[in-house]
Design a protein around this motif. Structure first.
Motif, PDB file in Angstrom:
ATOM      1  N   VAL A  20     -13.210 -17.818  49.577  1.00 36.67           N
ATOM      2  CA  VAL A  20     -12.913 -17.527  49.623  1.00 36.67           C
ATOM      3  C   VAL A  20     -12.603 -15.989  49.145  1.00 36.67           C
ATOM      4  CG1 VAL A  20     -10.109 -16.493  49.912  1.00 36.67           C
ATOM      5  CG2 VAL A  20     -11.466 -18.773  51.330  1.00 36.67           C
ATOM      6  N   GLN A  55      -6.334 -19.518  52.948  1.00 36.64           N
ATOM      7  CA  GLN A  55      -7.310 -18.858  52.170  1.00 36.64           C
ATOM      8  C   GLN A  55      -6.622 -18.190  50.944  1.00 36.64           C
ATOM      9  OE1 GLN A  55      -9.146 -16.449  55.229  1.00 36.64           O
ATOM     10  NE2 GLN A  55     -10.054 -18.158  56.418  1.00 36.64           N
ATOM     11  N   LEU A  59      -7.160 -18.394  47.020  1.00 31.64           N
ATOM     12  CA  LEU A  59      -8.255 -16.938  45.800  1.00 31.64           C
ATOM     13  C   LEU A  59      -6.944 -16.924  44.876  1.00 31.64           C
ATOM     14  CD1 LEU A  59      -9.595 -15.018  46.613  1.00 31.64           C
ATOM     15  CD2 LEU A  59      -8.627 -13.389  47.776  1.00 31.64           C
ATOM     16  N   TYR A  76      -7.558  -8.351  54.926  1.00 32.26           N
ATOM     17  CA  TYR A  76      -9.425  -8.993  54.977  1.00 32.26           C
ATOM     18  C   TYR A  76      -9.926  -7.700  54.966  1.00 32.26           C
ATOM     19  CZ  TYR A  76     -11.227 -12.623  57.372  1.00 32.26           C
ATOM     20  OH  TYR A  76     -12.806 -12.820  58.395  1.00 32.26           O
ATOM     21  N   ASN A  79     -15.532 -11.364  57.554  1.00 33.54           N
ATOM     22  CA  ASN A  79     -15.872 -12.998  57.681  1.00 33.54           C
ATOM     23  C   ASN A  79     -17.626 -13.229  57.295  1.00 33.54           C
ATOM     24  OD1 ASN A  79     -16.628 -15.981  59.680  1.00 33.54           O
ATOM     25  ND2 ASN A  79     -16.313 -15.827  56.792  1.00 33.54           N
ATOM     26  N   TYR A  97     -15.113 -15.968  52.821  1.00 30.86           N
ATOM     27  CA  TYR A  97     -13.762 -15.443  53.836  1.00 30.86           C
ATOM     28  C   TYR A  97     -13.209 -14.230  52.736  1.00 30.86           C
ATOM     29  CZ  TYR A  97     -13.923 -18.518  57.395  1.00 30.86           C
ATOM     30  OH  TYR A  97     -13.909 -18.710  58.623  1.00 30.86           O
ATOM     31  N   TYR A  99     -11.480 -10.969  50.876  1.00 21.72           N
ATOM     32  CA  TYR A  99     -10.187  -9.695  50.958  1.00 21.72           C
ATOM     33  C   TYR A  99      -9.994  -8.469  50.282  1.00 21.72           C
ATOM     34  CZ  TYR A  99      -7.968 -13.296  53.830  1.00 21.72           C
ATOM     35  OH  TYR A  99      -7.228 -14.407  55.475  1.00 21.72           O
TER      36      TYR A  99
END
Length: 146
Positions: A20, A55, A59, A76, A79, A97, A99
């Protein structure tokens, strides 16, 4: 839809590494925060999920460890995966993933021994970031800037 980067070679058993990562821009939105390792490679801040960790918690923990900053996660981005071989010639899939986030307050010194916070210019991000899917996340993050 998951974006894919790198070359997937049939017949190779890839080890998956789920991570992440945060895309954090400076106030002018012309630089992005990266973590540089001792080899000079730049990555977005973040890393692997530990057992039973969400997640978001991952992070928050990774950014604190790598930079010493607390983080505010906004949204978000998406991915994306990259097929590659490690420095030990191991076939890996980096399943990332991403953000959009901001750092808030520095609460400690970074505790990762070979990680250094470094802001890089957006126009240099493609060349500086070692993973293509990290650059993809920066471009996507620019489209979501609040």
């Amino acid at each position: 839809m998951i974006e894919e980067f790198g070359e997937k070679i049939n017949g190779i058993d890839y080890q998956i590494r789920i991570g992440v990562y945060a895309v954090i821009f400076n106030p002018k939105k012309d630089k992005v925060m990266t973590v540089r390792n001792r080899n000079g490679h730049h990555f977005l801040p973040g890393g692997g999920i530990e057992y039973d960790e969400s997640q978001i918690k991952c992070l928050e923990r990774e950014i604190l460890e790598e930079t010493g900053y607390k983080v505010l996660i906004h949204c978000y981005i998406g991915n994306a995966m990259r097929y590659f071989k490690s420095t030990k010639d191991e076939p890996l899939i980096s399943d990332g993933y991403f953000y959009l986030a901001n750092i808030t307050v520095k609460v400690q010194e970074a505790i990762e021994p070979d990680h250094y916070l470094e802001w890089i210019n957006i126009e240099n991000a493609k060349q500086s970031l070692i993973h293509e899917h990290h650059y993809w996340a920066v471009k996507e993050g620019l489209n979501k800037v609040f």
